[in-house]
Enzyme design. Structure first.
Site, short mmCIF file in Angstrom:
data_model
loop_
_atom_site.label_atom_id
_atom_site.label_comp_id
_atom_site.label_asym_id
_atom_site.label_seq_id
_atom_site.Cartn_x
_atom_site.Cartn_y
_atom_site.Cartn_z
N ASN A 32 25.89 107.61 -5.92
CA ASN A 32 26.75 107.25 -4.79
C ASN A 32 27.21 108.57 -4.17
OD1 ASN A 32 29.37 104.67 -4.75
ND2 ASN A 32 27.87 105.19 -3.24
N CYS A 93 37.37 103.04 -3.38
CA CYS A 93 35.99 103.34 -3.78
C CYS A 93 36.05 103.96 -5.17
CB CYS A 93 35.33 104.30 -2.79
SG CYS A 93 33.66 104.80 -3.28
N GLY A 94 35.52 103.26 -6.16
CA GLY A 94 35.61 103.73 -7.54
C GLY A 94 34.86 105.02 -7.78
N ASN A 95 33.62 105.08 -7.34
CA ASN A 95 32.85 106.31 -7.51
C ASN A 95 33.42 107.44 -6.66
OD1 ASN A 95 30.99 105.44 -9.42
ND2 ASN A 95 29.53 104.71 -7.90
N ASN A 198 31.38 92.95 -0.77
CA ASN A 198 30.27 93.63 -1.43
C ASN A 198 29.56 92.59 -2.30
OD1 ASN A 198 30.95 96.66 -0.86
ND2 ASN A 198 32.87 95.76 -1.58
N GLU A 215 26.43 97.26 -0.43
CA GLU A 215 27.80 97.67 -0.13
C GLU A 215 28.20 97.36 1.30
OE1 GLU A 215 29.88 101.04 -1.47
OE2 GLU A 215 28.38 101.58 -2.96
N ARG A 216 29.28 96.63 1.42
CA ARG A 216 29.91 96.37 2.71
C ARG A 216 30.36 97.71 3.31
NH1 ARG A 216 36.14 94.48 2.95
NH2 ARG A 216 36.20 96.54 2.01
N CYS A 225 27.63 101.59 -7.53
CA CYS A 225 28.92 101.22 -6.93
C CYS A 225 29.93 101.07 -8.07
CB CYS A 225 28.80 99.91 -6.15
SG CYS A 225 30.37 99.27 -5.53
N GLY A 226 30.97 101.89 -8.06
CA GLY A 226 31.93 101.90 -9.16
C GLY A 226 32.75 100.63 -9.26
N THR A 227 33.38 100.22 -8.15
CA THR A 227 34.19 99.01 -8.19
C THR A 227 33.32 97.79 -8.47
OG1 THR A 227 34.04 98.86 -5.77
CG2 THR A 227 36.03 99.88 -6.69
#
Length: 286
Positions: A32, A93-95, A198, A215-216, A225-227
């Site tokens: 990411n 955004c987790g990442n 997402n 991903e949206r 995607c982290g989340t």
């Protein structure tokens, strides 16, 4: 209404900003990828939507899934703002948060154990070299039966919000999925409007968990995607009784999700790499 003197001053400031070189760092958090700008000196106002779209373009810009801004915070080590490649700000955004933690530790903005804020929510992270552990917020709006599924090729896992919304689908042959076609359809599904969502595709094969994500805001599949990975772990635990920790295989590399008993929150763990540093001028993307 601005008087003439103020108008002239505003135009001069904008012209100087237009010609200023803006430094950035390109980071990859398990594939990411992000353009990170240290915005503690308010180089950017946060409303440069067209500029963000242009610098994220992989053909005519720097190329990235999104832009990260690190800003000053009163209560925490820093504040993170995240903009998807479509130019619009996202809630989390987790990442991207892991990338900010890595950068902040490396550049002396925060120590290896840090706290920061995103969209008014507080997060903590621990940096151990390139390995970043991020303590997420608790999920909201959990719905294990959103009734959006219109295909027998998948099993509906559920929907939840982990800063941003995620719809999780289980699939047997994950590599055969047209992620961009199916993902864009469910992203825009009436069940998830107006916020959209997402879309995560999850498969369990031979003891391994594979995941792919539409991903949206990026409007295509990303390498991880982290989340979305944490959301999928939560759904796997609730629906299929999978226990923590869980190791996920993404196209960009491994991610681990664990449950922190003390806080009742979830840990997202994985590596971050610095790709390169550079600078650009706004006038080049006007």
């Amino acid at each position: 209404m601005l008087n003439l003197s103020n108008q002239i001053t505003y135009k001069r400031v904008f012209a100087e900003l237009f010609l200023t070189k803006i430094g950035f760092t390109k980071l990859s958090a398990t594939g990411n990828d992000f353009i990170l700008i240290d915005n503690r000196q308010k180089i950017m106002f946060g409303n440069e939507y067209d500029l963000i779209r242009k610098i994220c373009s992989r053909r005519t810009g720097i190329g990235a899934d999104g832009v990260l801004l690190i800003e000053e915070s009163v209560e925490n080590d820093f504040k993170m703002r995240y903009y998807n490649a479509d130019g619009f700000e996202a809630e989390m955004c987790g990442n991207g948060a892991r990338a900010c933690a890595y950068y902040s530790d490396k550049n002396g903005i925060a120590r290896s154990q840090m706290t920061f804020e995103v969209s008014g929510a507080h997060y903590s992270a621990h940096v151990d070299g390139a390995f970043i552990s991020l303590l997420m917020q608790k999920p909201e709006n959990l719905n294990l039966h959103p009734a959006a599924l219109e295909s027998t090729d998948f099993q509906e896992g559920g929907y939840l919000v982990l800063g941003v919304p995620h719809y999780v689908l289980f699939a047997d042959r994950i590599q055969e999925i047209d992620v961009e076609k199916v993902g864009s359809y469910y992203c825009e599904h009436p069940e998830f409007k107006p916020r959209k969502t997402n879309v995560n595709f999850v498969s369990q094969q031979n003891g391994k968990i594979q995941i792919r994500t539409f991903e949206r805001g990026v409007n295509e599949e990303t390498l991880s995607c982290g989340t979305g990975t944490v959301s999928s772990a939560i759904i796997l635990n609730m629906v299929r009784k999978k226990t923590y920790p869980m190791d996920f295989e993404t196209a960009g590399g491994p991610l681990r999700v664990d449950f922190d008993v003390t806080s009742g929150r979830y840990l997202l763990q994985g590596t971050v790499t610095e790709v390169y540093t550079g600078s650009f001028q706004m006038e080049n993307f006007s």
